[in-house]
Design a protein around this motif. Structure first.
Motif, mmCIF file in Angstrom:
data_model
loop_
_atom_site.group_PDB
_atom_site.id
_atom_site.type_symbol
_atom_site.label_atom_id
_atom_site.label_comp_id
_atom_site.label_asym_id
_atom_site.label_seq_id
_atom_site.Cartn_x
_atom_site.Cartn_y
_atom_site.Cartn_z
ATOM 1 N N GLY A 1 28.071 51.310 40.110
ATOM 2 C CA GLY A 1 27.951 50.007 39.463
ATOM 3 C C GLY A 1 27.099 50.059 38.207
ATOM 4 N N GLY A 2 27.167 48.986 37.439
ATOM 5 C CA GLY A 2 26.352 48.893 36.232
ATOM 6 C C GLY A 2 27.092 49.195 34.956
ATOM 7 N N GLY A 3 28.383 49.479 35.050
ATOM 8 C CA GLY A 3 29.149 49.785 33.849
ATOM 9 C C GLY A 3 29.241 48.615 32.886
ATOM 10 N N ALA A 4 29.400 47.409 33.410
ATOM 11 C CA ALA A 4 29.492 46.229 32.555
ATOM 12 C C ALA A 4 28.197 46.034 31.784
ATOM 13 N N GLU A 5 27.072 46.216 32.465
ATOM 14 C CA GLU A 5 25.768 46.082 31.798
ATOM 15 C C GLU A 5 25.599 47.142 30.712
ATOM 16 N N ARG A 6 26.034 48.366 31.000
ATOM 17 C CA ARG A 6 25.922 49.445 30.016
ATOM 18 C C ARG A 6 26.761 49.134 28.789
ATOM 19 N N LEU A 7 27.968 48.646 28.971
ATOM 20 C CA LEU A 7 28.855 48.307 27.852
ATOM 21 C C LEU A 7 28.279 47.167 27.025
ATOM 22 N N ALA A 8 27.805 46.132 27.714
ATOM 23 C CA ALA A 8 27.251 44.974 26.999
ATOM 24 C C ALA A 8 26.028 45.372 26.189
ATOM 25 N N ALA A 9 25.192 46.258 26.745
ATOM 26 C CA ALA A 9 23.992 46.699 26.031
ATOM 27 C C ALA A 9 24.341 47.454 24.758
ATOM 28 N N ALA A 10 25.533 48.055 24.724
ATOM 29 C CA ALA A 10 25.973 48.799 23.545
ATOM 30 C C ALA A 10 26.732 47.928 22.556
ATOM 31 N N GLY A 11 26.829 46.621 22.843
ATOM 32 C CA GLY A 11 27.463 45.709 21.906
ATOM 33 C C GLY A 11 28.916 45.386 22.183
ATOM 34 N N VAL A 12 29.457 45.853 23.313
ATOM 35 C CA VAL A 12 30.841 45.537 23.678
ATOM 36 C C VAL A 12 30.879 44.165 24.343
ATOM 37 N N ALA A 13 31.852 43.342 23.946
ATOM 38 C CA ALA A 13 32.043 42.048 24.603
ATOM 39 C C ALA A 13 32.624 42.295 25.993
ATOM 40 N N VAL A 14 31.990 41.728 27.022
ATOM 41 C CA VAL A 14 32.404 41.985 28.394
ATOM 42 C C VAL A 14 32.650 40.671 29.120
ATOM 43 N N GLU A 15 33.752 40.620 29.842
ATOM 44 C CA GLU A 15 34.098 39.442 30.643
ATOM 45 C C GLU A 15 34.523 39.910 32.024
ATOM 46 N N GLY A 16 33.828 39.457 33.066
ATOM 47 C CA GLY A 16 34.156 39.860 34.425
ATOM 48 C C GLY A 16 34.661 38.712 35.260
ATOM 49 N N GLY A 17 35.194 39.025 36.434
ATOM 50 C CA GLY A 17 35.648 38.004 37.371
ATOM 51 C C GLY A 17 37.034 37.465 37.131
ATOM 52 N N VAL A 18 37.829 38.111 36.272
ATOM 53 C CA VAL A 18 39.183 37.629 35.972
ATOM 54 C C VAL A 18 40.124 38.052 37.100
ATOM 55 N N ARG A 19 40.712 37.072 37.779
ATOM 56 C CA ARG A 19 41.586 37.320 38.940
ATOM 57 C C ARG A 19 40.861 38.167 39.997
ATOM 58 N N ALA A 20 39.588 37.836 40.199
ATOM 59 C CA ALA A 20 38.770 38.592 41.150
ATOM 60 C C ALA A 20 39.300 38.485 42.578
ATOM 61 N N ASP A 21 39.821 37.320 42.957
ATOM 62 C CA ASP A 21 40.329 37.154 44.315
ATOM 63 C C ASP A 21 41.500 38.102 44.580
ATOM 64 N N GLU A 22 42.359 38.256 43.580
ATOM 65 C CA GLU A 22 43.501 39.151 43.737
ATOM 66 C C GLU A 22 43.044 40.601 43.819
ATOM 67 N N ALA A 23 42.056 40.943 43.016
ATOM 68 C CA ALA A 23 41.524 42.302 43.058
ATOM 69 C C ALA A 23 40.837 42.577 44.387
ATOM 70 N N GLU A 24 40.114 41.599 44.919
ATOM 71 C CA GLU A 24 39.459 41.760 46.220
ATOM 72 C C GLU A 24 40.492 41.944 47.316
ATOM 73 N N ALA A 25 41.594 41.199 47.255
ATOM 74 C CA ALA A 25 42.655 41.355 48.251
ATOM 75 C C ALA A 25 43.256 42.759 48.171
ATOM 76 N N LEU A 26 43.441 43.250 46.960
ATOM 77 C CA LEU A 26 43.991 44.586 46.770
ATOM 78 C C LEU A 26 43.064 45.653 47.333
ATOM 79 N N LEU A 27 41.761 45.495 47.106
ATOM 80 C CA LEU A 27 40.784 46.524 47.450
ATOM 81 C C LEU A 27 39.988 46.207 48.716
ATOM 82 N N HIS A 28 40.463 45.263 49.518
ATOM 83 C CA HIS A 28 39.670 44.801 50.655
ATOM 84 C C HIS A 28 39.284 45.947 51.589
#
Length: 368
Positions: free
Chosen positions: A112-139
């Protein structure tokens, strides 16, 4: 949360791509790279442990891996650690992506922590998009991460008076009807491994396959695991199983779960009869119970022997009872399926008692 229509569509595509990868030690992940105008320029998915992660797979399809100005859409937060492959967060940064959209936070402490690392380097980051579907896939995979072992379902069939599917003369097939048996086979096909005792194998000669109602095999088959020291006969049906056969003595169930996890097993279906089922329950390794109840009465044998669906669970006083949360009760033909889950599932790293599932010479219960 602010994502464009193109990014949302790309996430749907990434979720579909993830299914191309195998279930195993690593999660199924898909990735899509979008141009500034929202066009798909590359796609990728993870093909199994030791292979390129989905983001790197997609980047490899670009000329010189140049992703400057592109948006990476990925179903799981880019990893931030070095294992057999490098960190995806670093790969995305090196390629020059401008934006990362992901569905599910990585629950693995080391990755974990990849999103934080990217954001700290200036990359625009957006999480949680279709998270329910991803959770169902990876349950199944996230459950393994949370528990530190595969998810375990214990199934048994019983009479209305709580007796296992065996009469005094040892006969056991069948107390449940076709609808219940079909449901069992469907659930077998969804599991990565199926566990039975050597007593069942010697008494019933089960194939331990997942079969359709017409007798043909489902495409997905669970790995058969037989517990007990006695040898599986050379002509036993389980030896013809398409997944091969794994036999262990059953002396240490937590070690068995660790071994199966290392092989990429995410879900275990236990059909081993009263002794095996009770051993898993005593060890605190059961996450879900399936009790198929037939509207019939068996009682004790003529010799006075009792044949309960479960054996000793270490409950010496009522306060030690194993409380479960009722999930559902469903009629299957003439039978009833009760589904319940552990009220307080164990977390990874919690103390686990050593438990043996070595079956006694007595019959363990019917399976096929």
């Amino acid at each position: 949360m602010t994502v464009s229509r193109a990014e949302d569509a790309a996430m749907r595509r990434a979720l579909a791509l993830a299914l191309n990868g195998p279930r195993g030690v690593n999660p199924q992940v898909g990735a899509v790279l979008l141009s500034p105008d929202g066009a798909i320029v590359a796609e990728g998915w993870h093909r199994g442990a030791g292979t390129a992660h989905a983001e790197v797979d997609a980047l490899s399809k670009l000329p010189r891996g140049d992703a400057r100005g592109l948006t990476a859409v990925v179903t799981l937060e880019p990893c931030n650690h070095r294992g057999r492959t490098g960190p995806c967060s670093e790969a995305l940064l090196a390629a020059g992506v401008a934006r990362v959209v992901y569905a599910l936070d990585d629950p693995t402490p080391a990755a974990g922590g990849g999103a934080e690392r990217l954001a700290a380097a200036g990359v625009a980051v957006e999480g949680g998009v279709r998270a329910d579907e991803a959770e169902a896939l990876l349950h199944s995979w996230t459950t393994v991460v949370r528990l530190g072992r595969p998810h375990v379902t214990v199934k048994w069939a019983q009479s209305l008076d709580g007796r296992a599917a065996a009469a005094a003369d040892g006969t056991s097939k069948w107390i449940t009807g076709p609808a219940a048996r079909a449901d069992v086979h469907r659930r077998r096909a969804q599991a990565d491994a199926i566990v039975a005792g050597i007593g069942t194998v010697l008494a019933d000669d089960p194939a331990l396959t997942a079969r359709r109602e017409d007798g043909t095999l489902f495409d997905a088959q669970p790995l058969p695991v037989v517990l007990g020291a006695r040898a599986v006969p050379d002509d036993a049906l389980v030896r013809a199983h398409p997944r091969g056969l794994l036999q262990r003595d059953g002396q240490n169930l937590p070690e068995l779960m660790d071994e199966l996890r290392a092989q990429g097993v995410q879900s275990v279906f236990v059909e081993g009869g009263p002794t095996i089922a009770s051993a898993f329950l005593r060890a605190g390794l059961v996450d879900e119970v399936l009790a198929y109840i037939a509207p019939t009465l068996i009682g004790s044998g003529a010799d006075g022997a009792d044949r309960p669906a479960l054996r000793g669970l270490g409950v010496d006083t009522i306060t030690d009872q194993h409380r479960l949360d009722l999930v559902s009760a469903e009629r299957l033909g003439e039978d009833l399926l009760v589904v319940a889950r552990s009220a307080a599932p164990a977390e990874a790293g919690s103390a686990r008692p050593q438990a043996s599932a070595s079956p006694s010479p007595a019959r363990e219960g019917a399976a096929s």
